[in-house]
Enzyme design. Structure first.
Site, PDB file in Angstrom:
ATOM      1  N   VAL A   1      -0.125   4.469  -0.196  1.00  0.00           N
ATOM      2  CA  VAL A   1      -0.438   5.558   0.433  1.00  0.00           C
ATOM      3  C   VAL A   1      -0.565   5.269   1.916  1.00  0.00           C
ATOM      4  O   VAL A   1      -0.451   6.242   2.710  1.00  0.00           O
ATOM      5  CB  VAL A   1      -2.020   6.043  -0.135  1.00  0.00           C
ATOM      6  CG1 VAL A   1      -2.851   4.914   0.355  1.00  0.00           C
ATOM      7  CG2 VAL A   1      -2.437   7.464   0.730  1.00  0.00           C
TER       8      VAL A   1
ATOM      9  N   CYS B   1      -0.647   3.949  -7.006  1.00  0.00           N
ATOM     10  CA  CYS B   1      -1.457   2.802  -6.289  1.00  0.00           C
ATOM     11  C   CYS B   1      -1.430   1.472  -6.724  1.00  0.00           C
ATOM     12  O   CYS B   1      -1.767   1.273  -7.852  1.00  0.00           O
ATOM     13  CB  CYS B   1      -3.060   3.338  -6.113  1.00  0.00           C
ATOM     14  SG  CYS B   1      -4.062   2.110  -5.259  1.00  0.00           S
TER      15      CYS B   1
ATOM     16  N   CYS C   1       0.917  -1.083   0.073  1.00  0.00           N
ATOM     17  CA  CYS C   1       0.085   0.003   0.135  1.00  0.00           C
ATOM     18  C   CYS C   1       0.861   0.962   0.007  1.00  0.00           C
ATOM     19  O   CYS C   1       1.606   1.665   1.012  1.00  0.00           O
ATOM     20  CB  CYS C   1      -0.807  -0.054   1.280  1.00  0.00           C
ATOM     21  SG  CYS C   1      -2.219   1.293   0.869  1.00  0.00           S
TER      22      CYS C   1
ATOM     23  N   ASN D   1     -11.915   0.724  -0.934  1.00  0.00           N
ATOM     24  CA  ASN D   1     -10.656   0.076  -1.326  1.00  0.00           C
ATOM     25  C   ASN D   1     -11.086  -0.997  -2.453  1.00  0.00           C
ATOM     26  O   ASN D   1     -10.418  -0.986  -3.239  1.00  0.00           O
ATOM     27  CB  ASN D   1     -10.082  -0.693  -0.232  1.00  0.00           C
ATOM     28  CG  ASN D   1      -8.907  -1.087  -0.496  1.00  0.00           C
ATOM     29  OD1 ASN D   1      -7.938  -0.437  -1.219  1.00  0.00           O
ATOM     30  ND2 ASN D   1      -8.524  -2.350  -0.152  1.00  0.00           N
TER      31      ASN D   1
END
Length: 233
Positions: free
Chosen positions: A65, A181, A63, A150
């Site tokens: 972020v 992402c 991930c 998500n």
């Protein structure tokens, strides 16, 4: 992470002799918010420990972020800490993060200026932009697709990405960050966006694959995965 990185490693198997197995341990997160991301990052130590039981050769923290929302340069701290967890379990393992992989990939490409597409809400996207800029690459323009869920990020239509980029001013950019992402699918659009813009195109998943192959001391080449994995770098 569990879709595009195995796809790239599988594609590489068609042109190189190395073979790969893929193992994963999951951190919980449903809504892409700063609070949930911080809680998710707190589970990363457990994941590294679990995967070290399998004596894997390299680990990738997916991930982007989650790392970038923890503050400037956090990928270095995370990678060092998670490697320590594997060492404590008798299996010192190279750890890469998608956040670190992306900013390093831009350096490999020699990209001083980029445009960025991200699925996050605007405040989180601004954190990502700030993180990239603090690592030495100017973000000329960005698009925050503002997808809070998500799973919806994973369902985003890859086919929309070329039009999104076409609506941006990329004329002065050295490279295009098509997906900041690993969750948002983008791989299939990379050749089209490179043809559209005439610029190298990189994504978080491509950058992570590049870093994993380098960590394994393997040639970082994957067919159809953009300039970074073309063999030129």
């Amino acid at each position: 992470m569990e879709t595009e990185i195995p796809a790239m490693l599988t594609a590489r198997q068609l042109i190189r002799p190395e073979r790969f197995t893929f193992h994963s341990s999951r951190m919980r997160m449903k809504t892409v918010s700063k609070e949930e991301l911080a809680a998710m990052d707190g589970e990363s130590d457990r994941c590294a420990l679990e995967l070290s039981d399998a004596a894997v050769d390299v680990m990738g923290y997916a991930c982007l972020v989650a790392i970038m929302s923890m503050g400037p340069g956090y990928h270095r701290e995370s990678q060092k800490r998670l490697r320590e967890r594997t060492k404590e379990n008798g299996q010192e393992t190279e750890v890469v993060t998608s956040a670190g992989a992306l900013v390093d990939a831009l350096k490999v490409l020699g990209a001083k200026k980029v445009v960025v597409v991200a699925p996050y809400m605007k405040p989180l996207t601004e954190m990502v932009v700030d993180y990239i800029q603090r690592e030495g690459t100017e973000v000329l323009e960005y698009r925050a697709l503002e997808i809070p869920n998500n799973l919806d990020v994973a369902r985003h239509d890859t086919g929309k990405l070329p039009d999104i980029v076409a609506g941006m001013d990329f004329s002065d950019a050295d490279a295009i960050v098509l997906s900041a992402c690993v969750q948002m699918p983008s791989l299939a659009a990379v050749p089209k966006v490179e043809a559209l813009t005439g610029k190298p195109v990189v994504t978080a998943a491509i950058a992570t694959t590049y870093q994993m192959l380098k960590a394994l001391d393997l040639e970082p080449v994957v067919p159809g995965a953009g300039a970074l994995l073309s063999g030129a770098y």
